[in-house]
Write a protein that holds these residues in place. Structure first.
Motif, mmCIF file in Angstrom:
data_model
loop_
_atom_site.group_PDB
_atom_site.id
_atom_site.type_symbol
_atom_site.label_atom_id
_atom_site.label_comp_id
_atom_site.label_asym_id
_atom_site.label_seq_id
_atom_site.Cartn_x
_atom_site.Cartn_y
_atom_site.Cartn_z
ATOM 1 N N GLN A 230 5.242 57.612 24.043
ATOM 2 C CA GLN A 230 3.943 58.270 24.020
ATOM 3 C C GLN A 230 2.881 57.402 24.697
ATOM 4 O OE1 GLN A 230 3.020 61.166 23.352
ATOM 5 N NE2 GLN A 230 0.864 61.163 22.780
ATOM 6 N N GLU A 265 6.943 68.323 18.755
ATOM 7 C CA GLU A 265 5.490 68.478 18.600
ATOM 8 C C GLU A 265 4.789 68.173 19.929
ATOM 9 O OE1 GLU A 265 4.570 65.873 15.391
ATOM 10 O OE2 GLU A 265 5.467 67.184 13.861
ATOM 11 N N TRP A 266 5.263 67.144 20.622
ATOM 12 C CA TRP A 266 4.708 66.830 21.940
ATOM 13 C C TRP A 266 4.876 68.014 22.879
ATOM 14 C CZ3 TRP A 266 7.071 66.701 26.751
ATOM 15 C CH2 TRP A 266 6.300 66.180 27.799
ATOM 16 N N GLY A 268 5.103 71.161 22.068
ATOM 17 C CA GLY A 268 4.197 72.234 21.675
ATOM 18 C C GLY A 268 2.777 72.019 22.153
ATOM 19 N N GLU A 269 2.381 70.763 22.293
ATOM 20 C CA GLU A 269 1.015 70.440 22.698
ATOM 21 C C GLU A 269 0.841 70.331 24.219
ATOM 22 O OE1 GLU A 269 0.335 66.791 20.726
ATOM 23 O OE2 GLU A 269 0.344 67.658 18.700
ATOM 24 N N ASN A 270 1.946 70.156 24.954
ATOM 25 C CA ASN A 270 1.814 69.820 26.372
ATOM 26 C C ASN A 270 2.495 70.784 27.349
ATOM 27 O OD1 ASN A 270 0.571 66.879 26.636
ATOM 28 N ND2 ASN A 270 1.893 66.897 24.822
ATOM 29 N N GLU A 303 4.069 72.583 11.799
ATOM 30 C CA GLU A 303 2.924 73.471 11.989
ATOM 31 C C GLU A 303 3.373 74.812 12.565
ATOM 32 O OE1 GLU A 303 -1.294 73.471 14.498
ATOM 33 O OE2 GLU A 303 -0.190 71.602 14.137
#
Length: 368
Positions: A230, A265-266, A268-270, A303
Motif C-alpha cells: 500500500q 477492500e483496495w 473496491g476503492e480503486n 462493508e
C-alpha cells in the motif's frame, strides 16, 4: 616452481578421474549389451564417480572432457553422454567454462539430443552470475545455435542483466520482442525504490508494455505485506488504467492469504465495478478453498457494496460442495440475478448430498 607442481598435480588428478570414469563407462556399455541389471556394487561405484567429479575444479573439468573426447574405444553415444553430464555438473558453479566446453563439443552432444538441456541450465546460471558475458555468448552463437537460445534462456538473461543495468535489460526486451517475459525483469526489482525506478523507466519508453510490468508487479507484491504494498502504491501514483493492470496480477493462487481481505477492500476503492467483481470473486474463491472459516468471518464484517456482493457469491459457490447450508444462508443475503445464480449453484451441489433438503431450498427460493 610450486605453481607448476600444483598445476601438474591437478592435471594428474583430472587424468586419474578420467581413467576411472572411462573404465566405468566401458562397464556400463557391457551391462547394456548383456541386458543384465546393475548390481549394488555398480551403483556404489556410480556414486563414487559423482563424488570424484564434484572434487574437480573448472580447469580440471575441462581437461576431463578432453580425455573423454580422445577415448576412441567408447561408443559415440557414451562419450557424448559423459561430456554432457560433466558440462551440466560444471554449469552449477562455472557456467562460463561449461559454455566454452559446450561450444567445442556441440556437434557431439547433438547426437544424443542433450544440447537444449545443457545450454538452458548453463546460460541461466551464467546470466545470474555475469549476465553481460552470457549476453555476449548469445549474440555470438545465436545464429549457429538458434534452436537452443530459447525464450526461456533469454528471459533468464534479461532477469540477470536487470539486476545490474535496468536500461540495458529493457532495451533487450524490445530488441528480442519479449514484453511477455517482463516478469523476469520485475523479479530483479526487490525494494520499493527499485520497483518505482522500474515503473518510471517503463513509463518513459515509447510503446513500452506498461501493463505487462504492472501485472508482474501485482503478482509479485500480493505475496508480500499489504501494508508495504500500500505504501508503494501511494508513491507509484497510478492512473485508473494502470491500477487495473496491476490488479490483474493479484489474481490466481497465492501462498499468502492473510491480506486477501485488505486487497479486496483496495479493489473496491480503486477499480471499476466490473473489475471489482472479477477480482473479488477470484480472490474470495481462493481464500475459501484455503481457509473457509477465516474467509466467512471476514465477510461478516465487510462493508456492504459491489465488492462484498461479489465476494459473497463466490464464497457461497465455493463452500457449497461441503457446507451447502452455510452456502445457502450466504446466498440469501444477495439480491436479484446474483442471488438466483448463486442459489442455483448451491442447489446443484446440495442435491448431490441431500436431495430432499436441496429440493426444499429450491422451493423456498422459487428455483423450480
Amino acid at each position: 616452481y610450486r605453481r607448476e607442481r600444483a598445476r601438474d598435480g591437478r592435471q594428474e588428478q583430472a587424468k586419474a578421474v578420467a581413467a576411472k570414469l572411462i573404465a566405468f563407462a566401458r562397464r556400463m556399455e557391457e551391462f547394456e549389451e548383456s541386458g543384465e541389471p546393475q548390481d549394488e556394487e555398480t551403483q556404489q561405484e556410480m556414486m563414487e564417480v559423482i563424488r570424484l567429479l564434484l572434487d574437480l575444479d573448472a580447469i580440471q573439468m575441462k581437461q576431463l572432457v578432453e580425455e573423454f573426447r580422445s577415448a576412441e574405444d567408447l561408443k559415440d553415444e557414451t562419450r557424448a553422454g559423459m561430456i554432457g553430464f560433466s558440462i551440466m555438473m560444471l554449469a552449477s558453479e562455472h557456467p562460463d567454462t561449461a559454455m566454452s566446453i559446450f561450444t567445442e563439443s556441440s556437434d557431439m552432444l547433438d547426437e544424443i539430443g542433450v544440447q537444449e538441456q545443457v545450454v538452458g541450465m548453463a546460460l541461466a546460471r551464467w546470466a545470474a552470475k555475469d549476465p553481460l558475458e552470457a549476453l555476449d555468448w548469445i549474440r555470438q552463437n545465436e545464429k549457429e545455435h538458434a534452436s537452443l537460445v530459447t525464450e526461456d534462456t533469454k528471459a533468464a538473461v534479461l532477469g540477470g542483466i536487470a539486476q545490474h543495468d535496468l536500461t540495458t535489460a529493457l532495451d533487450l526486451a524490445d530488441e528480442w520482442g519479449m514484453d511477455g517475459h517482463m516478469d523476469r525483469v520485475v523479479r530483479s526489482a526487490r525494494t520499493s525504490e527499485e520497483r518505482l525506478a522500474l515503473l518510471r523507466a517503463v513509463r518513459e519508453r515509447e510503446g513500452a508494455d506498461v501493463g505487462s510490468v504492472l501485472h508482474s508487479l501485482g503478482n509479485q507484491m500480493r505475496s508480500e505485506s499489504f501494508e508495504e504494498a500500500q505504501a508503494w502504491l501511494e508513491k507509484a501514483e497510478m492512473t485508473g488504467e494502470e491500477k487495473e493492470g496491476f490488479a490483474d496480477g493479484l489474481r490466481g493462487w497465492n501462498q499468502n492469504t492473510a491480506d486477501t481481505g485488505e486487497w479486496m477492500e483496495w479493489a473496491g476503492e480503486n477499480l471499476k465495478e466490473g473489475k471489482v467483481k472479477e477480482l473479488a470473486g477470484s480472490m474470495m474463491a481462493e481464500w475459501t478453498q484455503r481457509d473457509f472459516r477465516a474467509a466467512g468471518e471476514w465477510l461478516n464484517d465487510a462493508e456492504e457494496g459491489v465488492m462484498k456482493n461479489a465476494a459473497v457469491a463466490s464464497y457461497a459457490k465455493t463452500v457449497a460442495p461441503y457446507e451447502p447450508e452455510v452456502a445457502a444462508d450466504w446466498a440469501r443475503t444477495l439480491d436479484g440475478k446474483v442471488r438466483e445464480e448463486a442459489s442455483r449453484h448451491v442447489y446443484r451441489e446440495w442435491k448431490k448430498l441431500d436431495e430432499s433438503a436441496a429440493a426444499e431450498f429450491a422451493r423456498k427460493e422459487g428455483l423450480e
